[in-house]
Design a protein around this motif. Structure first.
Motif, PDB file in Angstrom:
ATOM      1  N   GLY A  17     -18.201  30.912-106.146  1.00 20.04           N
ATOM      2  CA  GLY A  17     -17.919  31.854-106.607  1.00 20.04           C
ATOM      3  C   GLY A  17     -18.195  32.065-108.028  1.00 20.04           C
ATOM      4  N   SER A  18     -17.605  32.791-108.774  1.00 21.39           N
ATOM      5  CA  SER A  18     -18.514  33.455-110.423  1.00 21.39           C
ATOM      6  C   SER A  18     -19.077  31.963-110.753  1.00 21.39           C
ATOM      7  CB  SER A  18     -17.770  33.141-111.011  1.00 21.39           C
ATOM      8  OG  SER A  18     -16.543  34.136-110.847  1.00 21.39           O
ATOM      9  N   MET A  19     -18.547  30.914-110.655  1.00 25.42           N
ATOM     10  CA  MET A  19     -19.815  29.547-111.840  1.00 25.42           C
ATOM     11  C   MET A  19     -20.084  28.896-110.554  1.00 25.42           C
ATOM     12  SD  MET A  19     -20.534  28.278-114.451  1.00 25.42           S
ATOM     13  CE  MET A  19     -19.274  29.002-115.270  1.00 25.42           C
ATOM     14  N   GLY A  20     -19.577  28.439-109.532  1.00 25.05           N
ATOM     15  CA  GLY A  20     -20.325  28.179-108.479  1.00 25.05           C
ATOM     16  C   GLY A  20     -21.778  28.802-108.102  1.00 25.05           C
ATOM     17  N   THR A  40     -20.404  26.717 -99.090  1.00 23.88           N
ATOM     18  CA  THR A  40     -19.612  27.179 -98.125  1.00 23.88           C
ATOM     19  C   THR A  40     -18.531  27.883 -99.939  1.00 23.88           C
ATOM     20  OG1 THR A  40     -17.766  25.746 -99.461  1.00 23.88           O
ATOM     21  CG2 THR A  40     -19.783  25.311 -96.760  1.00 23.88           C
ATOM     22  N   ASN A  41     -18.159  29.171 -98.968  1.00 28.28           N
ATOM     23  CA  ASN A  41     -16.260  29.433 -99.223  1.00 28.28           C
ATOM     24  C   ASN A  41     -15.888  30.113 -98.571  1.00 28.28           C
ATOM     25  OD1 ASN A  41     -17.085  30.511-101.894  1.00 28.28           O
ATOM     26  ND2 ASN A  41     -19.185  31.162-101.035  1.00 28.28           N
ATOM     27  N   ARG A  42     -14.160  30.898 -98.576  1.00 32.45           N
ATOM     28  CA  ARG A  42     -13.817  30.769 -97.705  1.00 32.45           C
ATOM     29  C   ARG A  42     -13.691  32.049 -96.996  1.00 32.45           C
ATOM     30  NH1 ARG A  42      -8.084  30.339-100.217  1.00 32.45           N
ATOM     31  NH2 ARG A  42      -9.094  31.638-101.407  1.00 32.45           N
ATOM     32  N   THR A  43     -14.681  33.324 -97.262  1.00 31.90           N
ATOM     33  CA  THR A  43     -14.585  33.922 -96.546  1.00 31.90           C
ATOM     34  C   THR A  43     -16.364  34.822 -96.184  1.00 31.90           C
ATOM     35  OG1 THR A  43     -14.241  35.910 -98.661  1.00 31.90           O
ATOM     36  CG2 THR A  43     -12.111  35.146 -97.713  1.00 31.90           C
ATOM     37  N   ARG A  44     -15.933  35.155 -95.243  1.00 31.95           N
ATOM     38  CA  ARG A  44     -17.126  36.041 -94.692  1.00 31.95           C
ATOM     39  C   ARG A  44     -18.173  37.189 -95.139  1.00 31.95           C
ATOM     40  NH1 ARG A  44     -16.114  39.057 -90.400  1.00 31.95           N
ATOM     41  NH2 ARG A  44     -15.239  37.073 -88.890  1.00 31.95           N
ATOM     42  N   ALA A  45     -17.034  38.121 -96.499  1.00 33.42           N
ATOM     43  CA  ALA A  45     -17.461  38.442 -97.343  1.00 33.42           C
ATOM     44  C   ALA A  45     -18.075  37.966 -98.418  1.00 33.42           C
ATOM     45  CB  ALA A  45     -16.895  39.488 -98.193  1.00 33.42           C
ATOM     46  N   LYS A  46     -17.692  36.478 -98.613  1.00 38.98           N
ATOM     47  CA  LYS A  46     -18.490  35.892-100.136  1.00 38.98           C
ATOM     48  C   LYS A  46     -19.705  35.218 -99.030  1.00 38.98           C
ATOM     49  CE  LYS A  46     -16.133  35.670-103.761  1.00 38.98           C
ATOM     50  NZ  LYS A  46     -15.315  34.981-104.801  1.00 38.98           N
ATOM     51  N   ALA A  47     -19.975  34.833 -98.389  1.00 43.25           N
ATOM     52  CA  ALA A  47     -21.032  34.326 -97.092  1.00 43.25           C
ATOM     53  C   ALA A  47     -22.422  35.235 -97.070  1.00 43.25           C
ATOM     54  CB  ALA A  47     -20.363  33.121 -96.394  1.00 43.25           C
ATOM     55  N   GLY A  81     -16.707  22.888-106.650  1.00 44.94           N
ATOM     56  CA  GLY A  81     -15.873  24.556-107.616  1.00 44.94           C
ATOM     57  C   GLY A  81     -15.213  25.427-107.366  1.00 44.94           C
ATOM     58  N   VAL A  82     -14.648  24.708-106.345  1.00 42.21           N
ATOM     59  CA  VAL A  82     -13.533  25.520-106.165  1.00 42.21           C
ATOM     60  C   VAL A  82     -12.649  25.621-107.409  1.00 42.21           C
ATOM     61  CG1 VAL A  82     -13.684  24.859-103.863  1.00 42.21           C
ATOM     62  CG2 VAL A  82     -12.206  23.290-104.908  1.00 42.21           C
ATOM     63  N   LYS A  83     -11.169  26.329-107.215  1.00 43.16           N
ATOM     64  CA  LYS A  83     -10.065  26.706-108.949  1.00 43.16           C
ATOM     65  C   LYS A  83      -9.304  24.674-109.033  1.00 43.16           C
ATOM     66  CE  LYS A  83      -9.992  30.887-109.296  1.00 43.16           C
ATOM     67  NZ  LYS A  83     -10.544  31.415-110.902  1.00 43.16           N
TER      68      LYS A  83
HETATM   69  N1  LIG Z   1     -15.877  30.788-114.005  1.00 43.87           N
HETATM   70  C1  LIG Z   1     -16.073  29.851-115.159  1.00 43.87           C
HETATM   71  O1  LIG Z   1     -16.194  31.112-116.623  1.00 43.87           O
HETATM   72  C2  LIG Z   1     -16.105  28.703-115.338  1.00 43.87           C
HETATM   73  C3  LIG Z   1     -16.575  27.973-116.446  1.00 43.87           C
HETATM   74  C4  LIG Z   1     -16.243  26.816-115.981  1.00 43.87           C
HETATM   75  C5  LIG Z   1     -15.578  26.404-114.972  1.00 43.87           C
HETATM   76  N2  LIG Z   1     -15.164  26.544-114.148  1.00 43.87           N
HETATM   77  C6  LIG Z   1     -14.566  26.157-112.840  1.00 43.87           C
HETATM   78  O2  LIG Z   1     -15.244  26.529-112.453  1.00 43.87           O
HETATM   79  C7  LIG Z   1     -14.002  26.653-111.200  1.00 43.87           C
HETATM   80  C8  LIG Z   1     -14.525  27.839-109.851  1.00 43.87           C
HETATM   81  O3  LIG Z   1     -13.874  28.864-110.887  1.00 43.87           O
HETATM   82  P1  LIG Z   1     -14.655  30.706-110.396  1.00 43.87           P
HETATM   83  O4  LIG Z   1     -14.808  31.293-112.271  1.00 43.87           O
HETATM   84  O5  LIG Z   1     -16.450  30.369-109.970  1.00 43.87           O
HETATM   85  O6  LIG Z   1     -13.739  30.792-109.145  1.00 43.87           O
HETATM   86  P2  LIG Z   1     -14.244  32.016-108.286  1.00 43.87           P
HETATM   87  O7  LIG Z   1     -14.980  32.971-109.251  1.00 43.87           O
HETATM   88  O8  LIG Z   1     -13.006  32.341-107.470  1.00 43.87           O
HETATM   89  O9  LIG Z   1     -15.074  30.882-106.865  1.00 43.87           O
HETATM   90  C9  LIG Z   1     -14.004  29.475-106.151  1.00 43.87           C
HETATM   91  C10 LIG Z   1     -14.668  29.693-104.783  1.00 43.87           C
HETATM   92  O10 LIG Z   1     -14.187  29.336-104.065  1.00 43.87           O
HETATM   93  C11 LIG Z   1     -14.051  29.844-102.482  1.00 43.87           C
HETATM   94  N3  LIG Z   1     -13.328  29.018-102.280  1.00 43.87           N
HETATM   95  C12 LIG Z   1     -11.601  28.392-102.141  1.00 43.87           C
HETATM   96  N4  LIG Z   1     -11.458  27.775-101.101  1.00 43.87           N
HETATM   97  C13 LIG Z   1     -12.240  26.701-100.717  1.00 43.87           C
HETATM   98  C14 LIG Z   1     -12.653  26.079 -99.938  1.00 43.87           C
HETATM   99  N5  LIG Z   1     -11.715  25.269 -99.858  1.00 43.87           N
HETATM  100  N6  LIG Z   1     -13.812  25.656 -99.836  1.00 43.87           N
HETATM  101  C15 LIG Z   1     -14.933  26.565-100.044  1.00 43.87           C
HETATM  102  N7  LIG Z   1     -14.575  27.565-101.291  1.00 43.87           N
HETATM  103  C16 LIG Z   1     -13.429  27.943-101.158  1.00 43.87           C
HETATM  104  C17 LIG Z   1     -13.497  30.724-103.086  1.00 43.87           C
HETATM  105  O11 LIG Z   1     -14.396  31.623-101.918  1.00 43.87           O
HETATM  106  P3  LIG Z   1     -13.379  33.147-101.367  1.00 43.87           P
HETATM  107  O12 LIG Z   1     -13.201  33.814-103.129  1.00 43.87           O
HETATM  108  O13 LIG Z   1     -13.813  33.367 -99.998  1.00 43.87           O
HETATM  109  O14 LIG Z   1     -12.078  32.708-101.287  1.00 43.87           O
HETATM  110  C18 LIG Z   1     -14.033  31.361-103.905  1.00 43.87           C
HETATM  111  O15 LIG Z   1     -15.307  32.216-103.927  1.00 43.87           O
HETATM  112  C19 LIG Z   1     -13.067  26.347-110.724  1.00 43.87           C
HETATM  113  O16 LIG Z   1     -12.583  24.910-110.663  1.00 43.87           O
HETATM  114  C20 LIG Z   1     -13.249  26.505-112.996  1.00 43.87           C
HETATM  115  O17 LIG Z   1     -12.667  26.225-113.514  1.00 43.87           O
HETATM  116  C21 LIG Z   1     -14.875  27.839-114.126  1.00 43.87           C
END
Ligand SMILES: NC(=O)c1ccc[n+]([C@@H]2O[C@H](COP(=O)([O-])OP(=O)(O)OC[C@H]3O[C@@H](n4cnc5c(N)ncnc54)[C@H](OP(=O)(O)O)[C@@H]3O)[C@@H](O)[C@H]2O)c1
Length: 281
Positions: A17-20, A40-47, A81-83
């Motif tokens: 997602g954002s960070m990964g 990997t991501n959950r949705t096709r839209a992301k992938a 990189g998931v939540k």
């Molecule tokens: N953003 C930041 O500033 C930041 C900074 C430091 C650390 N982090 C850490 O980075 C991690 C992700 O944060 P983010 O902000 O990048 O969140 P995010 O944008 O929501 O990204 C999470 C991604 O994980 C995917 N996902 C959900 N369930 C999954 C599964 N079972 N298998 C594979 N992929 C899956 C989601 O795909 P779908 O959308 O298709 O469901 C989404 O693209 C968190 O743990 C956070 O603590 C973030």
């Protein structure tokens, strides 16, 4: 920016997602991910958009439900990189599939290494990271903490990976939350300063567009000057502060506001909140 150029082993990013995703773009830009990256991501839209990237295999779980286990089983480095709330379930799903010697790197804020090690066992190496959002433009600061079984080589590989999006600091896990109050949250502090500085310009009669140029470009220019300079910020400040001049008067007002104490209190508050979250609050 990093100067290293050692090719990286095969990488899986589970949750891009954002960070990964920011790290994925850094890897692709660096040209170092020669052994391939699967995301990997959950949705096709992301992938789908990520599949366009050179050397990247992008899979949606909604089409390929076993993709996480498959990607993790064939990678040397697995980035989580998931939540944070989703991490334990994902680890339980991966545990039977990881090869001994796999390096598992967490991006998840607030999830301790002990959680990873207790689910994954002693045959994999775990590292916990705390990158920040300037990773998107290759200017991150990433804190990196090794777990109990991570070797120097494992740390070096994780360091190379994060150096594709900026600068890496190795810290013990006990310092990760403190680092997060500075570099993790820091971009938000900076944006707040820009907002307030812009308001000061608007209050002086400039329209919002001009006020934004003045405030934003001044901070961007000053940051570039700091980056290009071999002297510290205090010296750079002295160079724009003539004795008895206008800047000196403004700086005196800012110092009377005790910015040192304000930043101390703000980062203490962030640390207190990190501890509350770790305790389940
Ligand atoms: N953003 C930041 O500033 C930041 C900074 C430091 C650390 N982090 C850490 O980075 C991690 C992700 O944060 P983010 O902000 O990048 O969140 P995010 O944008 O929501 O990204 C999470 C991604 O994980 C995917 N996902 C959900 N369930 C999954 C599964 N079972 N298998 C594979 N992929 C899956 C989601 O795909 P779908 O959308 O298709 O469901 C989404 O693209 C968190 O743990 C956070 O603590 C973030």
């Amino acid at each position: 920016m990093p100067t290293q150029s050692t090719p990286l082993p095969s990488i899986a990013i589970l949750g891009a997602g954002s960070m990964g995703g920011a790290i994925l773009f850094g890897l692709v830009r660096s040209g170092l991910a020669t052994a391939g990256v699967t995301v990997t991501n959950r949705t096709r839209a992301k992938a789908e958009p990520l599949a366009e990237l050179d050397g990247v295999t992008s899979v949606a779980l909604e089409e390929s439900p076993e993709a996480n286990a498959e990607a993790a089983a064939s990678a040397r480095v697995v980035l989580i990189g998931v939540k944070p709330a989703m991490v334990p379930d994902l680890l339980r799903q991966l545990a039977p599939h990881l090869k001994p010697g796999t390096i598992v790197v967490s991006l998840a804020a607030g999830v301790p290494i002990a959680t990873f090690e207790s689910i994954l066992g002693p045959d994999v190496a775990v590292l916990r990271s705390m990158p920040n959002t300037p990773a998107v433009v290759g200017e991150a600061v990433t804190g990196l903490a090794p777990g109990s079984t991570a070797s120097a080589d494992d740390v070096a590989i994780a360091r190379s990976l994060f150096e594709t999006v900026g600068t890496v600091l190795e810290v013990p896990e006990s310092q990760i939350d403190a680092l997060s109050t500075i570099s993790g949250s820091g971009p938000a502090y900076f944006f707040l300063l820009v907002e307030e500085f812009t308001k000061a310009a608007v209050a002086k009669g400039f329209d919002t567009a001009d006020a934004r140029v003045m405030a934003e470009q001044t901070f961007i220019g000053a940051a570039a000057l700091l980056q290009a300079s071999d002297v510290d910020p205090a010296e750079l400040r002295r160079r724009v502060t003539s004795p008895k001049g206008t800047t000196e008067r403004a700086i005196a007002v800012l110092q009377e506001a005790h910015l040192d104490e304000v930043f101390g209190e703000a980062t203490d508050a962030a640390l207190t909140r990190a501890r509350e979250i770790a305790a389940g609050g």
